[in-house]
Design a protein around this motif. Structure first.
Motif, PDB file in Angstrom:
ATOM      1  N   LEU A 133       0.820  -1.209   0.000  1.00  0.00           N
ATOM      2  CA  LEU A 133       0.000   0.000   0.000  1.00  0.00           C
ATOM      3  C   LEU A 133       0.857   1.264   0.000  1.00  0.00           C
ATOM      4  N   CYS A 134       1.949   1.236   0.752  1.00  0.00           N
ATOM      5  CA  CYS A 134       2.830   2.412   0.784  1.00  0.00           C
ATOM      6  C   CYS A 134       3.534   2.614  -0.546  1.00  0.00           C
ATOM      7  N   ASN A 135       3.952   1.543  -1.186  1.00  0.00           N
ATOM      8  CA  ASN A 135       4.557   1.665  -2.514  1.00  0.00           C
ATOM      9  C   ASN A 135       3.558   2.265  -3.501  1.00  0.00           C
ATOM     10  N   HIS A 136       2.323   1.826  -3.406  1.00  0.00           N
ATOM     11  CA  HIS A 136       1.270   2.328  -4.301  1.00  0.00           C
ATOM     12  C   HIS A 136       1.012   3.820  -4.084  1.00  0.00           C
ATOM     13  N   ASN A 137       1.176   4.279  -2.839  1.00  0.00           N
ATOM     14  CA  ASN A 137       0.877   5.664  -2.497  1.00  0.00           C
ATOM     15  C   ASN A 137       2.114   6.550  -2.352  1.00  0.00           C
ATOM     16  N   GLY A 138       3.280   6.036  -2.753  1.00  0.00           N
ATOM     17  CA  GLY A 138       4.491   6.844  -2.723  1.00  0.00           C
ATOM     18  C   GLY A 138       4.985   7.168  -1.321  1.00  0.00           C
ATOM     19  N   ILE A 139       4.724   6.277  -0.369  1.00  0.00           N
ATOM     20  CA  ILE A 139       5.158   6.486   1.017  1.00  0.00           C
ATOM     21  C   ILE A 139       6.424   5.663   1.257  1.00  0.00           C
ATOM     22  N   LYS A 140       7.510   6.332   1.615  1.00  0.00           N
ATOM     23  CA  LYS A 140       8.770   5.641   1.870  1.00  0.00           C
ATOM     24  C   LYS A 140       8.967   5.462   3.374  1.00  0.00           C
ATOM     25  N   PHE A 141       9.440   4.280   3.774  1.00  0.00           N
ATOM     26  CA  PHE A 141       9.649   4.013   5.197  1.00  0.00           C
ATOM     27  C   PHE A 141      10.573   2.811   5.372  1.00  0.00           C
ATOM     28  N   LYS A 142      11.079   2.651   6.582  1.00  0.00           N
ATOM     29  CA  LYS A 142      11.921   1.513   6.930  1.00  0.00           C
ATOM     30  C   LYS A 142      11.024   0.449   7.535  1.00  0.00           C
ATOM     31  N   HIS A 143      10.713  -0.557   6.744  1.00  0.00           N
ATOM     32  CA  HIS A 143       9.711  -1.542   7.145  1.00  0.00           C
ATOM     33  C   HIS A 143      10.191  -2.396   8.324  1.00  0.00           C
ATOM     34  N   HIS A 144       9.226  -2.759   9.176  1.00  0.00           N
ATOM     35  CA  HIS A 144       9.429  -3.636  10.325  1.00  0.00           C
ATOM     36  C   HIS A 144      10.296  -3.021  11.429  1.00  0.00           C
ATOM     37  N   ARG A 145      10.261  -1.707  11.557  1.00  0.00           N
ATOM     38  CA  ARG A 145      10.677  -1.042  12.781  1.00  0.00           C
ATOM     39  C   ARG A 145       9.467  -0.250  13.251  1.00  0.00           C
ATOM     40  N   ALA A 146       9.200  -0.324  14.546  1.00  0.00           N
ATOM     41  CA  ALA A 146       7.907   0.110  15.073  1.00  0.00           C
ATOM     42  C   ALA A 146       7.575   1.574  14.790  1.00  0.00           C
ATOM     43  N   GLU A 147       8.543   2.465  15.005  1.00  0.00           N
ATOM     44  CA  GLU A 147       8.251   3.885  14.788  1.00  0.00           C
ATOM     45  C   GLU A 147       8.011   4.180  13.317  1.00  0.00           C
ATOM     46  N   SER A 148       8.838   3.609  12.453  1.00  0.00           N
ATOM     47  CA  SER A 148       8.701   3.837  11.024  1.00  0.00           C
ATOM     48  C   SER A 148       7.384   3.260  10.496  1.00  0.00           C
ATOM     49  N   ASP A 149       7.024   2.064  10.956  1.00  0.00           N
ATOM     50  CA  ASP A 149       5.772   1.450  10.522  1.00  0.00           C
ATOM     51  C   ASP A 149       4.565   2.255  11.002  1.00  0.00           C
ATOM     52  N   SER A 150       4.630   2.746  12.235  1.00  0.00           N
ATOM     53  CA  SER A 150       3.503   3.540  12.750  1.00  0.00           C
ATOM     54  C   SER A 150       3.403   4.856  11.983  1.00  0.00           C
ATOM     55  N   PHE A 151       4.541   5.442  11.629  1.00  0.00           N
ATOM     56  CA  PHE A 151       4.546   6.699  10.869  1.00  0.00           C
ATOM     57  C   PHE A 151       3.947   6.469   9.483  1.00  0.00           C
ATOM     58  N   ALA A 152       4.341   5.370   8.836  1.00  0.00           N
ATOM     59  CA  ALA A 152       3.812   5.056   7.506  1.00  0.00           C
ATOM     60  C   ALA A 152       2.309   4.781   7.576  1.00  0.00           C
ATOM     61  N   THR A 153       1.882   4.114   8.633  1.00  0.00           N
ATOM     62  CA  THR A 153       0.452   3.842   8.816  1.00  0.00           C
ATOM     63  C   THR A 153      -0.330   5.148   8.963  1.00  0.00           C
ATOM     64  N   ALA A 154       0.258   6.114   9.667  1.00  0.00           N
ATOM     65  CA  ALA A 154      -0.392   7.420   9.820  1.00  0.00           C
ATOM     66  C   ALA A 154      -0.520   8.118   8.470  1.00  0.00           C
ATOM     67  N   GLU A 155       0.553   8.099   7.676  1.00  0.00           N
ATOM     68  CA  GLU A 155       0.506   8.722   6.350  1.00  0.00           C
ATOM     69  C   GLU A 155      -0.541   8.048   5.471  1.00  0.00           C
ATOM     70  N   LEU A 156      -0.593   6.713   5.540  1.00  0.00           N
ATOM     71  CA  LEU A 156      -1.551   5.954   4.740  1.00  0.00           C
ATOM     72  C   LEU A 156      -2.982   6.266   5.164  1.00  0.00           C
ATOM     73  N   ALA A 157      -3.223   6.329   6.471  1.00  0.00           N
ATOM     74  CA  ALA A 157      -4.570   6.607   6.973  1.00  0.00           C
ATOM     75  C   ALA A 157      -5.036   7.997   6.547  1.00  0.00           C
ATOM     76  N   ILE A 158      -4.141   8.967   6.628  1.00  0.00           N
ATOM     77  CA  ILE A 158      -4.493  10.332   6.220  1.00  0.00           C
ATOM     78  C   ILE A 158      -4.899  10.357   4.744  1.00  0.00           C
TER      79      ILE A 158
END
Length: 230
Positions: A133-158
Motif C-alpha cells: 500500500l505504501c509503494n502504491h501511495n508513494g510512502i517511503k519508510f523503513k519496514h518492520h521497525r515500530a516507529e517507522s511502521d507507525s509513521f507510515a500507517t499514519a501517512e496511509l490513513a491520512i
C-alpha cells in the motif's frame, strides 16, 4: 479528527513478547510527532525468524525496561484516544496478551484497522500489506521497525481519509464500511468490516451446453474447494 497509530514488533511468535512499540500522533490530519521504545521481553530467546524481520536482537534490549515499567509512560498517551494499526488484530492482541501477562487492566480506547479499511479505499490491489500500500501511495519508510511502521500507517490513513472524505469517526461505517473497535477494562470489541450483501437470483445462472465437455473429470460432478482467492 485526531488519532494515534501504533505498531509492535515481537521477539517470538508469542503475542506477549513485544520487543519494540512505536506511536505516531496525528492532530487535525497532520502528523505532529512519533516515538518508539525498545522493550525487554519476558522471553530470553528470540525466534530467528523474528530477528530476520526486524533485526532487533536480545543484546539490543538486554538493558531496556520490561513492558510493565514502560506502561506507566505509554498508558497516558493512548488512554481514551482513537488508535489505528495496520493489521490491528495482531497489534492489539499483542497489547492485550502483554497486559494480561503482567496482570494490568486494559485501558479505555477505540481503534480501527488500516488493513481492513484500505480494502474499501484502494480496490483491486494484489495485496493489502503495509509495504504494498505504501509503494502504491508513494510512502517511503523503513519496514518492520515500530516507529517507522507507525509513521507510515499514519501517512496511509491520512491519504485514505482524504480520498474518501472521512472527517469523523462516525464516518467510518458509511464511507469505509468499517466499524470502530473498542478496548475496555475486562474486554474488547474488535474492529470489523461492515459487510453488505445483495440477494442474488440463482435461477438466472444458466449454463452453456455448447461448452460442456463430457470427457472432463469434473463433468456431472459437484466440486468444493477452500482457500483464499486473489
Amino acid at each position: 479528527m485526531d488519532f494515534i497509530t501504533i505498531d509492535f514488533e515481537t521477539a517470538t511468535a508469542q503475542r506477549n513478547s513485544p520487543c519494540e512499540i512505536g506511536l505516531t500522533f496525528v492532530e487535525n490530519f497532520e502528523i505532529v510527532g512519533s516515538k518508539s521504545w525498545l522493550i525487554k521481553p519476558i522471553y530470553e530467546d528470540f525466534d530467528f525468524f523474528n530477528i530476520q524481520i526486524h533485526v532487533i536482537t536480545p543484546e539490543d534490549v538486554a538493558n531496556e525496561p520490561e513492558f510493565d515499567e514502560l506502561w506507566k509512560e505509554i498508558k497516558p498517551l493512548i488512554e481514551n484516544k482513537f488508535l489505528i494499526a495496520h493489521n490491528a488484530s495482531f497489534d492489539f492482541s499483542v497489547l492485550r496478551k502483554t497486559l494480561e501477562t503482567y496482570n494490568i487492566p486494559f485501558p479505555e480506547l477505540e481503534y480501527s484497522c488500516s488493513y481492513i479499511f484500505s480494502k474499501k479505499v484502494w480496490t483491486g490491489m494484489p495485496a493489502y500489506d503495509l509495504k504494498t500500500l505504501c509503494n502504491h501511495n508513494g510512502i517511503k519508510f523503513k519496514h518492520h521497525r515500530a516507529e517507522s511502521d507507525s509513521f507510515a500507517t499514519a501517512e496511509l490513513a491520512i491519504k485514505a481519509f482524504r480520498k474518501t472524505g472521512v472527517k469523523l469517526k462516525n464516518d467510518f461505517p458509511e464511507k469505509l464500511k468499517t466499524n470502530i473497535g473498542k478496548l475496555f477494562s475486562g474486554g474488547y470489541k474488535p474492529s470489523e468490516t461492515k459487510r453488505t450483501f445483495k440477494a442474488k437470483d440463482l435461477a438466472k445462472i444458466v449454463g452453456d451446453p455448447q461448452k460442456h465437455n463430457k470427457e472432463s473429470i469434473f463433468y456431472g460432478k459437484t466440486v468444493v474447494f477452500t482457500g483464499a482467492l486473489s
